[in-house]
Design an enzyme around this catalytic site. Structure first.
Site, PDB file in Angstrom:
ATOM      1  N   GLY A 186      35.331 -22.950   5.302  1.00 18.39           N
ATOM      2  CA  GLY A 186      36.121 -23.974   5.997  1.00 18.39           C
ATOM      3  C   GLY A 186      35.237 -25.385   5.844  1.00 18.39           C
ATOM      4  O   GLY A 186      34.305 -25.204   5.390  1.00 18.39           O
ATOM      5  N   GLN A 205      32.600 -33.532   7.388  1.00 17.40           N
ATOM      6  CA  GLN A 205      31.482 -33.198   6.541  1.00 17.40           C
ATOM      7  C   GLN A 205      31.486 -33.928   4.949  1.00 17.40           C
ATOM      8  O   GLN A 205      30.644 -33.980   4.447  1.00 17.40           O
ATOM      9  CB  GLN A 205      31.571 -31.554   6.221  1.00 17.40           C
ATOM     10  CG  GLN A 205      31.293 -30.754   7.626  1.00 17.40           C
ATOM     11  CD  GLN A 205      31.325 -29.427   7.099  1.00 17.40           C
ATOM     12  OE1 GLN A 205      32.567 -29.010   6.997  1.00 17.40           O
ATOM     13  NE2 GLN A 205      30.439 -28.803   6.600  1.00 17.40           N
ATOM     14  N   CYS A 208      27.068 -22.870   7.412  1.00 18.25           N
ATOM     15  CA  CYS A 208      27.832 -24.176   7.335  1.00 18.25           C
ATOM     16  C   CYS A 208      27.372 -24.857   6.063  1.00 18.25           C
ATOM     17  O   CYS A 208      26.320 -24.975   5.574  1.00 18.25           O
ATOM     18  CB  CYS A 208      27.400 -25.242   8.419  1.00 18.25           C
ATOM     19  SG  CYS A 208      28.198 -26.945   8.539  1.00 18.25           S
ATOM     20  N   LEU A 209      28.414 -25.252   5.446  1.00 21.02           N
ATOM     21  CA  LEU A 209      28.101 -25.979   4.265  1.00 21.02           C
ATOM     22  C   LEU A 209      27.260 -27.353   4.388  1.00 21.02           C
ATOM     23  O   LEU A 209      26.659 -27.910   3.410  1.00 21.02           O
ATOM     24  CB  LEU A 209      29.400 -26.574   3.305  1.00 21.02           C
ATOM     25  CG  LEU A 209      30.487 -25.340   3.075  1.00 21.02           C
ATOM     26  CD1 LEU A 209      31.704 -26.003   2.448  1.00 21.02           C
ATOM     27  CD2 LEU A 209      29.541 -24.543   1.917  1.00 21.02           C
ATOM     28  N   HIS A 250      34.357 -23.782  14.595  1.00 20.47           N
ATOM     29  CA  HIS A 250      33.534 -24.191  14.210  1.00 20.47           C
ATOM     30  C   HIS A 250      33.804 -25.797  13.561  1.00 20.47           C
ATOM     31  O   HIS A 250      33.290 -26.705  13.798  1.00 20.47           O
ATOM     32  CB  HIS A 250      32.690 -23.073  13.015  1.00 20.47           C
ATOM     33  CG  HIS A 250      31.677 -23.825  12.145  1.00 20.47           C
ATOM     34  ND1 HIS A 250      30.506 -23.370  12.000  1.00 20.47           N
ATOM     35  CD2 HIS A 250      31.950 -24.857  11.340  1.00 20.47           C
ATOM     36  CE1 HIS A 250      29.917 -24.016  11.388  1.00 20.47           C
ATOM     37  NE2 HIS A 250      30.458 -24.995  10.654  1.00 20.47           N
ATOM     38  N   GLU A 251      35.028 -25.443  12.841  1.00 22.44           N
ATOM     39  CA  GLU A 251      35.502 -26.891  11.904  1.00 22.44           C
ATOM     40  C   GLU A 251      36.064 -27.973  13.134  1.00 22.44           C
ATOM     41  O   GLU A 251      35.552 -28.973  12.890  1.00 22.44           O
ATOM     42  CB  GLU A 251      36.520 -26.547  11.126  1.00 22.44           C
ATOM     43  CG  GLU A 251      36.528 -25.502  10.154  1.00 22.44           C
ATOM     44  CD  GLU A 251      34.865 -25.777   9.263  1.00 22.44           C
ATOM     45  OE1 GLU A 251      34.534 -27.034   9.151  1.00 22.44           O
ATOM     46  OE2 GLU A 251      34.175 -24.853   8.815  1.00 22.44           O
ATOM     47  N   HIS A 310      33.115 -30.031  14.367  1.00 19.25           N
ATOM     48  CA  HIS A 310      32.557 -30.890  13.483  1.00 19.25           C
ATOM     49  C   HIS A 310      33.504 -32.311  13.653  1.00 19.25           C
ATOM     50  O   HIS A 310      32.917 -33.403  13.699  1.00 19.25           O
ATOM     51  CB  HIS A 310      33.034 -30.620  12.028  1.00 19.25           C
ATOM     52  CG  HIS A 310      31.947 -29.542  11.330  1.00 19.25           C
ATOM     53  ND1 HIS A 310      30.609 -30.164  11.132  1.00 19.25           N
ATOM     54  CD2 HIS A 310      32.022 -28.497  10.507  1.00 19.25           C
ATOM     55  CE1 HIS A 310      29.777 -29.027  10.723  1.00 19.25           C
ATOM     56  NE2 HIS A 310      30.726 -28.071  10.107  1.00 19.25           N
TER      57      HIS A 310
HETATM   58 NI    NI Z   1      30.334 -26.413   9.222  1.00 16.83          NI
END
Ligand code: NI
Length: 170
Positions: free
Chosen positions: A46, A51, A92-93, A134-135, A138
């Site tokens: 995701g 991000q 998480c990226l 989660h996304e 953000h």
């Molecule tokens: Ni993330």
């Protein structure tokens, strides 16, 4: 198409609250394509616009093993969440190399626009439900490490800052 640079925690821009997408126009479609490419390239499941330093309510997700089932959620809203919770290890990226348990609703129902601007209702459970929650966090400026204890969070912050210094030196 160029990959987009991903912000790394504790970059303060990750705490920006996103505003709604006004129109699913050519600019937004290009952003969706770039975000999908960036997510697949980074082996993520995701990616939120936050991000990549675009503060609009837009996320892309793909939890399939084959990496061929992209889901685009524009202006997503959770309209129902199960009382039943699940704890799963999240990564998480924007927090590379860190995985830890977070409790979230086991199932959610989301209303959003798809990549063509059409309204959709999505029912998700398990990994997909976790990933969407989660996304969507953000988009509110929230990173998953904020669910962890202050001690753990500070350790992660220190580790990330140290890694960044080493990258700059290299
Ligand atoms: Ni993330």
């Amino acid at each position: 198409m160029a990959l987009l640079p991903i912000l790394v925690y504790p970059d303060p821009r990750l705490h920006t609250v996103a505003r709604p997408v006004q129109e699913v126009d050519a600019r937004v479609k290009k952003l969706v394509a770039q975000m999908l490419e960036t997510m697949y390239d980074a082996n993520g499941i995701g990616l939120a616009a936050t991000q990549v330093d675009v503060h609009e309510r837009l996320v892309v997700v793909d939890v399939s093993d084959e990496r061929n089932q992209p889901l685009v959620l524009i202006n997503p809203e959770i309209v129902w969440a199960s009382a039943e919770k699940q704890v799963s290890d999240e990564g998480c990226l924007s927090v590379p190399g860190i995985y830890d348990g977070v409790e979230r609703a086991q199932a959610v129902k989301i209303k959003a626009l798809d990549e063509l601007g059409h309204p959709r209702t999505i029912e998700a459970e398990g990994t997909l439900a976790v990933c969407i929650q989660h996304e969507m966090d953000h988009l509110l400026g929230k990173v998953f490490v904020e669910y962890l204890s202050p001690l753990k969070r500070n350790r992660i912050k220190t580790k990330m800052l140290k890694a960044r210094r080493e990258t700059v030196r290299a």
